[in-house]
Design a protein around this motif. Structure first.
Motif, PDB file in Angstrom:
ATOM      1  N   SER A 156       0.833  -1.197   0.000  1.00  0.00           N
ATOM      2  CA  SER A 156       0.000   0.000   0.000  1.00  0.00           C
ATOM      3  C   SER A 156       0.872   1.253   0.000  1.00  0.00           C
ATOM      4  O   SER A 156       2.092   1.185   0.209  1.00  0.00           O
ATOM      5  CB  SER A 156      -0.906   0.015   1.237  1.00  0.00           C
ATOM      6  N   ALA A 157       0.235   2.399  -0.205  1.00  0.00           N
ATOM      7  CA  ALA A 157       0.966   3.658  -0.169  1.00  0.00           C
ATOM      8  C   ALA A 157       1.569   3.897   1.209  1.00  0.00           C
ATOM      9  O   ALA A 157       2.664   4.454   1.341  1.00  0.00           O
ATOM     10  CB  ALA A 157       0.038   4.805  -0.550  1.00  0.00           C
ATOM     11  N   ALA A 158       0.852   3.463   2.255  1.00  0.00           N
ATOM     12  CA  ALA A 158       1.370   3.628   3.615  1.00  0.00           C
ATOM     13  C   ALA A 158       2.650   2.821   3.820  1.00  0.00           C
ATOM     14  O   ALA A 158       3.564   3.247   4.542  1.00  0.00           O
ATOM     15  CB  ALA A 158       0.306   3.203   4.624  1.00  0.00           C
ATOM     16  N   ASP A 159       2.733   1.649   3.162  1.00  0.00           N
ATOM     17  CA  ASP A 159       3.935   0.828   3.276  1.00  0.00           C
ATOM     18  C   ASP A 159       5.146   1.527   2.658  1.00  0.00           C
ATOM     19  O   ASP A 159       6.275   1.384   3.140  1.00  0.00           O
ATOM     20  CB  ASP A 159       3.724  -0.526   2.590  1.00  0.00           C
ATOM     21  N   ALA A 182      13.100   2.558   6.324  1.00  0.00           N
ATOM     22  CA  ALA A 182      13.797   1.374   5.812  1.00  0.00           C
ATOM     23  C   ALA A 182      14.066   0.395   6.951  1.00  0.00           C
ATOM     24  O   ALA A 182      14.263   0.799   8.101  1.00  0.00           O
ATOM     25  CB  ALA A 182      15.108   1.795   5.155  1.00  0.00           C
ATOM     26  N   PRO A 183      14.069  -0.903   6.676  1.00  0.00           N
ATOM     27  CA  PRO A 183      14.367  -1.878   7.729  1.00  0.00           C
ATOM     28  C   PRO A 183      15.777  -1.721   8.259  1.00  0.00           C
ATOM     29  O   PRO A 183      16.671  -1.239   7.544  1.00  0.00           O
ATOM     30  CB  PRO A 183      14.181  -3.232   7.016  1.00  0.00           C
ATOM     31  N   THR A 184      15.969  -2.108   9.506  1.00  0.00           N
ATOM     32  CA  THR A 184      17.291  -1.958  10.120  1.00  0.00           C
ATOM     33  C   THR A 184      18.321  -2.882   9.486  1.00  0.00           C
ATOM     34  O   THR A 184      19.515  -2.569   9.470  1.00  0.00           O
ATOM     35  CB  THR A 184      17.209  -2.257  11.629  1.00  0.00           C
ATOM     36  N   GLU A 185      17.878  -4.020   8.974  1.00  0.00           N
ATOM     37  CA  GLU A 185      18.788  -4.957   8.313  1.00  0.00           C
ATOM     38  C   GLU A 185      18.605  -4.840   6.809  1.00  0.00           C
ATOM     39  O   GLU A 185      17.563  -5.198   6.272  1.00  0.00           O
ATOM     40  CB  GLU A 185      18.526  -6.397   8.767  1.00  0.00           C
ATOM     41  N   GLY A 186      19.608  -4.337   6.133  1.00  0.00           N
ATOM     42  CA  GLY A 186      19.543  -4.173   4.697  1.00  0.00           C
ATOM     43  C   GLY A 186      19.992  -5.421   3.959  1.00  0.00           C
ATOM     44  O   GLY A 186      20.322  -6.446   4.561  1.00  0.00           O
TER      45      GLY A 186
END
Length: 229
Positions: free
Chosen positions: A111-114, A119-123
């Motif tokens: 979704s747009a909210a996503d 960004a996640p802490t683990e790339g």
């Protein structure tokens, strides 16, 4: 007639990605079952029998139904009730093929909210390093036993019962899940392989309940697909 390797052999030691999985012919999909188990593709003709290497990782994607909208809020299928539409479409994937898959995961639409979440802490780089370390642990585990295999995925059941022994809490969970989900012997050992790999990603020497719980959760969707099949 000259026999040549097909897609499963061309994907040897790599990834075979099949998009829109139910759109493939059923006999083509069921033809994957033997190579997924043995790591080789055998072609038998009237006067010859040829074996090609086929140790590949199968990755597949599919919509929940033909139009892909059955799970959207407020959508009503014009042909039949949404659950039946999904069941008819997913029934194109046979139960024995699903049984050979380690993970079946539902991925909701983004979704747009996503998109505006941080960004996640683990790339990707960090995850790649963790995967490489887990693979190194597996290679050391089996290499120390003088075996030619280097991954949990290739461990036979007898060996898996030695290297992936759960702790008491994990064993109790696995027994309960096997009864509740009616796991076949193949599915049981695939759960163990996945739990051992999750433990390797955590750098854990033993398979604990938390690792088994995560591995079992990845088979939750297989029950629904198998029921449709």
């Amino acid at each position: 007639m000259r026999v040549r390797p097909g897609e499963v052999s061309l994907a040897h030691h790599g990834v075979l990605f099949l998009d829109e999985l139910p759109e493939f012919q059923p006999q083509v999909l069921d033809g994957l079952r033997q190579p997924m188990e043995s790591g080789e593709a055998v072609i038998a003709r009237a006067n010859q029998r040829v074996s090609f290497p086929a140790r590949f990782q199968l990755v597949a994607a599919m919509n929940p139904c033909r139009c892909g909208k059955a799970t959207e809020p407020g959508f009503t299928c014009p042909r039949m009730p949404n659950p039946r539409c999904m069941a008819d479409y997913q029934a194109k994937i046979s139960g024995p093929l699903i049984d050979r898959m380690d993970m079946v995961i539902e991925v909701p639409a983004v979704s747009a909210a996503d998109l505006i979440l941080p960004a996640p802490t683990e790339g990707s780089a960090e995850m790649a390093a963790r995967v490489a370390a887990a693979r190194a642990r597996q290679a050391q585990r089996y290499g120390g036993r003088g075996l030619a295999i280097g991954l949990n995925a290739h461990a036979p059941p007898a060996l898996l019962d030695e290297v992936a022994v759960p702790d008491p809490a994990g064993l109790a969970l696995l027994r309960d899940a096997a009864d509740a989900m009616r796991l076949t012997a193949r599915a049981y050992h695939r759960v163990l392989k996945l739990a051992r790999t999750i433990a390797d990603l955590d750098a854990a020497p033993t398979v604990r309940r938390v690792h088994l719980a995560e591995a079992i959760s990845y088979r939750g969707s297989t029950d629904r697909v198998r029921a449709a099949a």
